[in-house]
Every structure is written in structure tokens, then in C-alpha cells.
Design an enzyme around this catalytic site. Structure first.
Site, short mmCIF file in Angstrom:
data_model
loop_
_atom_site.label_atom_id
_atom_site.label_comp_id
_atom_site.label_asym_id
_atom_site.label_seq_id
_atom_site.Cartn_x
_atom_site.Cartn_y
_atom_site.Cartn_z
N CYS A 24 10.96 5.74 8.31
CA CYS A 24 10.43 5.06 7.12
C CYS A 24 11.43 4.08 6.52
O CYS A 24 11.10 3.37 5.57
CB CYS A 24 9.99 6.09 6.08
SG CYS A 24 8.45 6.92 6.53
N LYS A 28 10.24 0.42 6.45
CA LYS A 28 9.24 -0.08 5.52
C LYS A 28 9.75 -1.33 4.80
O LYS A 28 10.95 -1.47 4.52
CB LYS A 28 8.88 0.99 4.49
CG LYS A 28 8.13 2.17 5.05
CD LYS A 28 7.87 3.24 4.02
CE LYS A 28 6.80 2.84 3.03
NZ LYS A 28 6.35 4.00 2.21
N ASP A 38 -0.96 4.41 -3.89
CA ASP A 38 -1.13 5.81 -3.52
C ASP A 38 -0.95 6.00 -2.02
O ASP A 38 -0.75 5.05 -1.27
CB ASP A 38 -2.49 6.32 -3.99
CG ASP A 38 -2.40 7.72 -4.59
OD1 ASP A 38 -1.68 8.56 -4.01
OD2 ASP A 38 -3.04 7.98 -5.62
N ASP A 39 -1.05 7.27 -1.58
CA ASP A 39 -0.69 7.60 -0.21
C ASP A 39 -1.79 7.29 0.80
O ASP A 39 -1.51 7.16 2.00
CB ASP A 39 -0.33 9.09 -0.12
CG ASP A 39 0.91 9.41 -0.94
OD1 ASP A 39 1.98 8.89 -0.60
OD2 ASP A 39 0.80 10.14 -1.93
N ASP A 68 0.10 5.35 9.48
CA ASP A 68 1.56 5.28 9.33
C ASP A 68 2.19 5.24 10.71
O ASP A 68 1.82 6.01 11.59
CB ASP A 68 2.09 6.50 8.55
CG ASP A 68 3.23 6.13 7.63
OD1 ASP A 68 4.12 5.38 8.07
OD2 ASP A 68 3.25 6.60 6.47
N SER A 78 -2.95 0.76 22.13
CA SER A 78 -1.58 0.55 22.60
C SER A 78 -1.35 -0.92 22.93
O SER A 78 -2.28 -1.62 23.32
CB SER A 78 -1.30 1.41 23.84
OG SER A 78 -2.19 1.07 24.88
#
Length: 347
Positions: free
Chosen positions: A16, A19, A49-50, A67, A140
């Protein structure tokens, strides 16, 4: 026989920590169309928010998230496991339960062996199986750096939906995992973390945040978010801004991975930590003369970090005990939410 390359050597960042800085993200999203014209969209981009949430009927909300990132460890299976755990966490952070996932894969096929890529995918499937969901498909591409993650779909009852913006004055704040994943990953890239330290980091980052689904059934729990790339300060600020409150964090109570402080003192922190502070430091009040290494802990980008839970003060001790009993031994009460100018004060 050619030696296989280290995964982390093929990526300019990891986990992360890849990001975009919070300020850059806000600028990019500034002119996005207003989503309130869709009444069934209970959660969109308004409060950072998530996940997105769409209400289907009186009893069902669909939660959707995605993610993905570049490797922060060299073991392919561990990379897949961490990325999958991190992606599924967004569903738990909204109070939901995941039902299926789609794989997102970008690989430099001229640099990685097929066996390495298969191990990444196997690691992701392993975590999805632990969460009780299938990897039902995916997409992919051939990419210059290795990228892996998931799009995840979940469900919840509308009454169990937990936004990051619903904290209340007087709430106490609980963090369920220790801080330091970004610092550990920076040390890995420099060859400064031993096998025991890597195992500790991987164990934390592959612990599913399924406790979020249970916490959302408790009316005393008002808001939940997971702490990832913007660090405890960045994701705390999302709660503070959304609820119009000021969070007060107790530095001494923040749970840390075993070697996080030692490694931070030695300068093992990521560029994302510096970018995070530049993006939101004006909204944070720190103690005078706080050492840079301690600030780095506060801005450290977490990959598959813990849940930050805002709950009624009288329920906090019981909630903390249940979180620890569920397999989060480092969980701690780290501060409180109060009326005031939105932002964070660290003492």
C-alpha cells in the site's frame, strides 16, 4: 540455470506504499460527478470510505471494492496472500461478509518464471479459501512491474453497514493490529530485516480482518475503517473529516510491530510516509520536538493493516477483549473522538 529475480527488485514501490498521496487523490477526484443522484448508492466517493455500497432491498446491501499493488515481499505465495487479505479487508471494514473475488494480475512475463506467477495466484486463492469465497474469474495483462490484487464483492444488512464517517463525540478508538508494516517492507528492500521479522510482518498482513463483520452487529460500534496506505493519521483523518470531529491519539498507546521503533530510528521508512505527511500534516497537531522517526510511525503506510474502530466509551473494554480473543493480541484503545475542528491531535 538462471537465478529467479527477487520480486521486490522488479517494483519501484511495494504494498500500500504504492498508493497515490492523499492530496493527489483528492485532486484527481475533485471533478467527479455527484453520486447522490443514485439513491440506492449508500456509499460512494464522498467520504473516502473503504468500498462502494449499493442497497438492493430492505435486507440486502452489495459491497464492492478493488485493491491491488506491487510486491513488498520476495516470496511469491506470501505476496499473493498479503494482497488478497488486504483486498478482502475492505468488505470487513464496511461491516460485510465477502462472497466472491476476481483476480487482477499484471506481470512482466519476460522477467518472471511461470512458476513464480502461479505461486502468487495460489497464495491469493489460499486466503480466499480461508475467507470462504471463490476466486470466480479475473483479468491479466503483461505489465512492466508485477501487480496483483482482487476485486471483491460482499453483502451486509443495511443496519450493519459501518461507514468511516459515523463516529460520535465521546467515542473511544480501537486499533486492531500493530503499526510498522511499511517500515518493515522498507527494511526488506534494503536487506535489513531477518527471517523472524519477515515472518512477523507476513503473519500480521495475512490475518483476515473478519472481526469487522462481528463488530458491525454491535450497535455500540459507530464507525470502522481499515488502516492502509495513508497510515494511522491519514485514515484517522478520513474519520475526523467525515464525522466533523477531532481525534485525539495517545502516542504511547499505539500498538507497534516488535521492531518497528528500532527500524524507524535507523531510518527504514518509505517515501510514501514522507508523501503522506506532506499531504495532510497541516491538519495534525504533534507534540513539540517529536522525533522524525516517531512521526514516520504515524504516517507509515500499512499494507493489510488493522481496523480502526470508533465505539461508545462504555463498550470499549468489552469490545477490546473480544477483538483480542478473536486473534488480534496487539489490539489497543488508542484515543478518542471529540467535538472540535476536524483533524487530529497527537499527545
Amino acid at each position: 540455470m538462471n537465478e529467479l529475480p527477487r520480486l521486490t527488485s522488479l517494483a519501484h514501490g511495494g504494498g500500500c506504499g504504492c498508493k497515490l498521496a492523499p492530496s493527489v487523490l483528492r485532486e484527481l477526484l475533485a471533478d467527479q460527478p455527484v453520486t447522490q443522484v443514485f439513491p440506492q448508492l449508500l456509499v460512494g466517493t464522498e467520504t473516502a470510505d473503504d468500498a462502494a455500497v449499493w442497497q438492493v432491498d430492505d435486507n440486502t446491501c452489495v459491497i464492492a471494492t478493488t485493491d491491488f499493488f506491487m510486491p513488498m515481499v520476495d516470496d511469491p505465495r506470501d505476496f499473493g496472500r498479503i494482497a488478497a487479505t488486504n483486498a478482502i479487508s475492505d468488505i470487513y471494514a464496511m461491516g460485510g461478509r465477502p462472497i466472491m473475488a476476481l483476480a487482477i494480475l499484471g506481470m512482466p512475463i519476460d522477467k518472471l518464471a511461470p512458476a513464480q506467477i502461479r505461486e502468487i495466484l495460489a497464495g491469493g486463492r489460499e486466503i480466499c479459501a480461508e475467507a470462504g469465497i471463490p476466486v470466480a474469474g479475473g483479468h491479466s495483462i503483461d505489465a512492466p512491474e508485477p501487480i496483483y490484487g482482487l476485486a471483491v464483492i460482499g453483502l451486509c444488512h443495511p443496519s450493519e453497514l459501518r461507514r468511516n464517517a459515523d463516529a460520535r463525540p465521546g467515542d473511544l478508538l480501537i486499533l486492531t493490529k500493530g503499526i510498522g508494516v511499511g517500515i518493515y517492507s522498507a527494511a526488506i528492500k534494503k536487506g535489513a530485516l531477518d527471517d523472524q521479522g519477515i515472518a512477523e510482518m507476513v503473519a500480521s498482513a495475512t490475518t483476515l480482518n473478519r472481526i469487522g463483520s462481528d463488530l458491525a452487529k454491535r450497535p455500540e460500534v459507530h464507525a470502522i475503517t481499515d488502516v492502509t496506505g495513508f497510515g494511522i493519521l491519514g485514515h484517522g483523518l478520513e474519520i475526523a473529516r467525515g464525522a466533523g470531529l477531532r481525534l485525539h491519539l495517545d502516542l504511547a498507546d499505539l500498538p507497534l510491530l516488535d521492531r518497528a521503533a528500532e527500524l524507524a530510528r535507523a531510518g527504514h521508512f518509505t517515501g510514501a510516509s514522507t508523501r503522506n505527511w506532506a499531504a495532510y500534516g497541516a491538519e495534525v497537531s504533534l507534540p513539540p520536538d517529536l522525533p522524525d522517526w516517531q512521526r514516520a510511525l504515524l504516517t507509515d503506510p500499512q499494507t493489510s493493516g488493522g481496523l480502526l474502530v470508533s465505539c461508545a466509551a462504555d463498550a470499549a473494554p468489552d469490545l477490546l477483549a473480544s477483538i483480542r480473543a478473536a486473534g488480534f493480541p496487539l489490539a489497543a484503545i488508542i484515543g478518542r473522538a471529540e467535538a472540535g475542528t476536524p483533524g487530529i491531535t497527537v499527545a
